[in-house]
Design a protein around this motif. Sequence first.
Motif, PDB file in Angstrom:
ATOM      1  N   THR A 139      33.127  20.728  10.902  1.00 21.98           N
ATOM      2  CA  THR A 139      34.051  21.646  11.562  1.00 21.98           C
ATOM      3  C   THR A 139      33.810  23.058  11.041  1.00 21.98           C
ATOM      4  O   THR A 139      33.550  23.255   9.851  1.00 21.98           O
ATOM      5  CB  THR A 139      35.515  21.250  11.306  1.00 21.98           C
ATOM      6  OG1 THR A 139      35.750  21.233   9.897  1.00 21.98           O
ATOM      7  CG2 THR A 139      35.826  19.886  11.901  1.00 21.98           C
ATOM      8  N   ALA A 140      33.908  24.035  11.930  1.00 21.51           N
ATOM      9  CA  ALA A 140      33.671  25.421  11.520  1.00 21.51           C
ATOM     10  C   ALA A 140      34.817  25.960  10.648  1.00 21.51           C
ATOM     11  O   ALA A 140      34.588  26.836   9.816  1.00 21.51           O
ATOM     12  CB  ALA A 140      33.496  26.309  12.751  1.00 21.51           C
TER      13      ALA A 140
ATOM     14  N   ASN B 131      33.584  24.930  17.560  1.00 22.56           N
ATOM     15  CA  ASN B 131      34.073  24.343  16.311  1.00 22.56           C
ATOM     16  C   ASN B 131      33.106  23.318  15.717  1.00 22.56           C
ATOM     17  O   ASN B 131      33.539  22.385  15.056  1.00 22.56           O
ATOM     18  CB  ASN B 131      35.437  23.683  16.553  1.00 22.56           C
ATOM     19  CG  ASN B 131      36.101  23.271  15.260  1.00 22.56           C
ATOM     20  OD1 ASN B 131      35.980  23.949  14.240  1.00 22.56           O
ATOM     21  ND2 ASN B 131      36.781  22.138  15.278  1.00 22.56           N
ATOM     22  N   ARG B 132      31.818  23.453  15.980  1.00 24.49           N
ATOM     23  CA  ARG B 132      30.876  22.513  15.412  1.00 24.49           C
ATOM     24  C   ARG B 132      29.711  23.255  14.769  1.00 24.49           C
ATOM     25  O   ARG B 132      29.107  24.149  15.374  1.00 24.49           O
ATOM     26  CB  ARG B 132      30.337  21.555  16.470  1.00 24.49           C
ATOM     27  CG  ARG B 132      31.323  20.513  16.951  1.00 24.49           C
ATOM     28  CD  ARG B 132      31.661  19.511  15.870  1.00 24.49           C
ATOM     29  NE  ARG B 132      32.595  18.505  16.347  1.00 24.49           N
ATOM     30  CZ  ARG B 132      33.910  18.620  16.272  1.00 24.49           C
ATOM     31  NH1 ARG B 132      34.443  19.704  15.725  1.00 24.49           N
ATOM     32  NH2 ARG B 132      34.701  17.666  16.725  1.00 24.49           N
ATOM     33  N   ILE B 133      29.424  22.875  13.536  1.00 20.90           N
ATOM     34  CA  ILE B 133      28.225  23.336  12.849  1.00 20.90           C
ATOM     35  C   ILE B 133      27.346  22.117  12.618  1.00 20.90           C
ATOM     36  O   ILE B 133      27.796  21.117  12.038  1.00 20.90           O
ATOM     37  CB  ILE B 133      28.574  24.008  11.512  1.00 20.90           C
ATOM     38  CG1 ILE B 133      29.448  25.244  11.750  1.00 20.90           C
ATOM     39  CG2 ILE B 133      27.305  24.398  10.766  1.00 20.90           C
ATOM     40  CD1 ILE B 133      29.996  25.842  10.486  1.00 20.90           C
TER      41      ILE B 133
ATOM     42  N   VAL C 138      27.357  31.501   8.546  1.00 21.43           N
ATOM     43  CA  VAL C 138      27.213  30.252   7.815  1.00 21.43           C
ATOM     44  C   VAL C 138      25.778  30.161   7.290  1.00 21.43           C
ATOM     45  O   VAL C 138      24.824  30.461   8.013  1.00 21.43           O
ATOM     46  CB  VAL C 138      27.587  29.038   8.697  1.00 21.43           C
ATOM     47  CG1 VAL C 138      26.738  28.976   9.945  1.00 21.43           C
ATOM     48  CG2 VAL C 138      27.485  27.742   7.909  1.00 21.43           C
TER      49      VAL C 138
ATOM     50  N   VAL D 262      24.796  26.255  15.343  1.00 18.96           N
ATOM     51  CA  VAL D 262      26.196  26.293  15.760  1.00 18.96           C
ATOM     52  C   VAL D 262      26.287  25.773  17.185  1.00 18.96           C
ATOM     53  O   VAL D 262      25.548  26.217  18.067  1.00 18.96           O
ATOM     54  CB  VAL D 262      26.767  27.711  15.661  1.00 18.96           C
ATOM     55  CG1 VAL D 262      28.174  27.772  16.242  1.00 18.96           C
ATOM     56  CG2 VAL D 262      26.771  28.178  14.212  1.00 18.96           C
TER      57      VAL D 262
ATOM     58  N   MET E 246      30.407  29.236   4.337  1.00 21.43           N
ATOM     59  CA  MET E 246      30.869  30.092   5.421  1.00 21.43           C
ATOM     60  C   MET E 246      31.335  31.416   4.837  1.00 21.43           C
ATOM     61  O   MET E 246      32.141  31.450   3.908  1.00 21.43           O
ATOM     62  CB  MET E 246      32.019  29.433   6.188  1.00 21.43           C
ATOM     63  CG  MET E 246      32.566  30.275   7.334  1.00 21.43           C
ATOM     64  SD  MET E 246      31.414  30.411   8.730  1.00 21.43           S
ATOM     65  CE  MET E 246      31.695  28.806   9.520  1.00 21.43           C
TER      66      MET E 246
ATOM     67  N   ASP F 249      28.787  31.921  13.697  1.00 20.82           N
ATOM     68  CA  ASP F 249      29.611  31.065  14.526  1.00 20.82           C
ATOM     69  C   ASP F 249      30.188  31.891  15.669  1.00 20.82           C
ATOM     70  O   ASP F 249      29.899  33.096  15.790  1.00 20.82           O
ATOM     71  CB  ASP F 249      30.696  30.357  13.701  1.00 20.82           C
ATOM     72  CG  ASP F 249      31.827  31.281  13.254  1.00 20.82           C
ATOM     73  OD1 ASP F 249      31.792  32.496  13.572  1.00 20.82           O
ATOM     74  OD2 ASP F 249      32.754  30.789  12.588  1.00 20.82           O
TER      75      ASP F 249
END
Length: 289
Positions: free
Chosen positions: A167-168, A149-151, A113, A145, A122, A107
């Motif tokens: 959310t990460a 803040n997005r996976i 992750v 990624v 994570m 990330d």
Amino acid sequence: TCVVSATEGASVQLTAVPDRGAALVSWSPPCEPNSPVCSVTTETTVQATFAALCPEPWTLSADDAGSLDVHPAGWLVTSGRRTAVGDIHTCAPVWSADRSATGVAFDDHGNVVTIEGNVITMLAGANGFPLWRRELDAELRTIEVAGENRIIVGGSRDARGWIAALTAQDGKTVWQTQLAHGSVEAAAADDDRVWVAGGAESGAFVAGYDTETGATVWKRSFDAGPASDVSVLTEGTVAVLTTEWLHIFDPEGAELGARPTDATLLAGPYSIGAAVVDIASDVVVTELD
């Protein structure tokens, strides 16, 4: 050492340019440490730290490595029957763990992750300590990624393609959607969009989504074997790899053409600075000629 004079209040952009065989390690404050450029607006002194890349080929074994990612700070992570992180600058392993994974990614904060089966985990990038773990109601096949803040994870649920944004910080689901038959096999992020591709023997699909809301940008199904990889090219053009064919779509989703290919990956080798990374049973880092 260099000195820059500018009008008061003006923004000055500094770019770190390493010598051949070296890479940027970090900037000093107030710069972002891992950014290739630094913008300053007040009188200040900043320092860029460089380090030599591995002078000889370096092997980081992950036991039948199947996936890898490179962080801008110079860390390399691989996954297979084990998960391992190494430092490209020092040619030294950082940590490894008996943790199998079919997909792996860094990330924006350097954490790792991983996906395996229906589980996403994570790990702290510095030592591999588990930060959070989630079991999802889907078989996971790919991970990407997107932004800070997005996976994005993709795979299959009930014999249909499936994609979700998490959310990460804690892995909570932001949005999810199902696609056509088969499975999502690959994902690629581009600014505020993510593109996924997959399918089954009866046909392939490619689709784009807004990473924040999940709104569909466009999606297409076409006659081909299942798509195995997707990549975003220049100016929003999307490339999709299927069985023996490479398909190109414009930013609006119109197919520009297709040509035969024996490629198995669209993006590779992975690169950082003057290093090139290739993957087989081991991961080998050598200087780029």
